[in-house]
Design a protein around this motif. Structure first.
Motif, PDB file in Angstrom:
ATOM      1  N   GLY A 126       0.789  -1.216   0.000  1.00 48.04           N
ATOM      2  CA  GLY A 126       0.000   0.000   0.000  1.00 48.04           C
ATOM      3  C   GLY A 126       0.821   1.266   0.000  1.00 48.04           C
TER       4      GLY A 126
ATOM      5  N   THR B  42      -2.418   2.364   3.302  1.00 46.66           N
ATOM      6  CA  THR B  42      -3.687   1.959   2.708  1.00 46.66           C
ATOM      7  C   THR B  42      -3.421   1.282   1.368  1.00 46.66           C
ATOM      8  OG1 THR B  42      -4.711   3.870   3.757  1.00 46.66           O
ATOM      9  CG2 THR B  42      -5.959   2.807   2.002  1.00 46.66           C
ATOM     10  N   ASP B  43      -4.114   0.175   1.134  1.00 47.74           N
ATOM     11  CA  ASP B  43      -3.973  -0.564  -0.114  1.00 47.74           C
ATOM     12  C   ASP B  43      -5.352  -0.844  -0.689  1.00 47.74           C
ATOM     13  OD1 ASP B  43      -2.524  -1.921  -2.147  1.00 47.74           O
ATOM     14  OD2 ASP B  43      -2.970  -3.835  -1.179  1.00 47.74           O
ATOM     15  N   LYS B  44      -5.601  -0.350  -1.897  1.00 54.16           N
ATOM     16  CA  LYS B  44      -6.873  -0.571  -2.588  1.00 54.16           C
ATOM     17  C   LYS B  44      -8.066  -0.187  -1.721  1.00 54.16           C
ATOM     18  CE  LYS B  44      -4.705  -4.192  -5.235  1.00 54.16           C
ATOM     19  NZ  LYS B  44      -4.395  -5.610  -5.259  1.00 54.16           N
ATOM     20  N   GLY B  45      -7.933   0.961  -1.043  1.00 56.94           N
ATOM     21  CA  GLY B  45      -9.012   1.477  -0.227  1.00 56.94           C
ATOM     22  C   GLY B  45      -9.127   0.860   1.158  1.00 56.94           C
ATOM     23  N   LYS B  46      -8.284  -0.105   1.472  1.00 57.92           N
ATOM     24  CA  LYS B  46      -8.338  -0.768   2.784  1.00 57.92           C
ATOM     25  C   LYS B  46      -7.121  -0.360   3.616  1.00 57.92           C
ATOM     26  CE  LYS B  46      -8.477  -5.178   5.107  1.00 57.92           C
ATOM     27  NZ  LYS B  46      -8.200  -6.590   5.048  1.00 57.92           N
TER      28      LYS B  46
END
Length: 126
Positions: free
Chosen positions: A62, A87-91
């Motif tokens: 992320g 944060t990675d791909k919104g998570k």
């Protein structure tokens, strides 16, 4: 490699360095003779352990973002308080509130000598 010219720039330079995932770029922001807490209550010092701690943080997928809550300077030392996340791909993979001690180097740049990444968490007892 970008270096922080003021202690107020350290958090932005650190986030940009971590986002490169390049160990040399990241280590340029730190004094590797210092201390880092890669996890709550896990203090790491010494060159090889410091590098391993940074590698473990880089392994988190992320983008790192760091918000400077405050930065207080007295001469060639400064303390910063941060809120950071990866944060990675919104998570959100990890998020915390940290405290960083910084020192001005002979070349005028600023490096982190103590990075307590979880040091301002309300439930953390030293």
């Amino acid at each position: 490699m970008k270096t922080a010219k003021t202690p107020q720039e350290v958090h932005a330079v650190l986030a940009a360095a971590f986002n490169t995932k390049n160990l040399d770029v990241i280590m340029n922001v730190y004094d590797a003779n210092g201390i880092i807490f890669p996890e709550p209550r896990k203090e790491v010092s010494g060159q090889s352990q410091f590098v391993e701690a940074v590698k473990s943080i880089c392994a988190v997928p992320g983008v790192m973002e760091i918000k400077t809550v405050y930065c207080l300077q007295s001469g060639d030392v400064a303390v910063g308080r941060s809120e950071w996340s990866i944060t990675d791909k919104g998570k959100t993979q990890v998020a915390a509130k940290g405290i960083e001690l910084m020192k001005q180097q002979p070349d005028g740049s600023w490096k982190i000598i103590i990075d307590h990444a979880f040091g301002a968490e309300a439930n953390l007892v030293a």
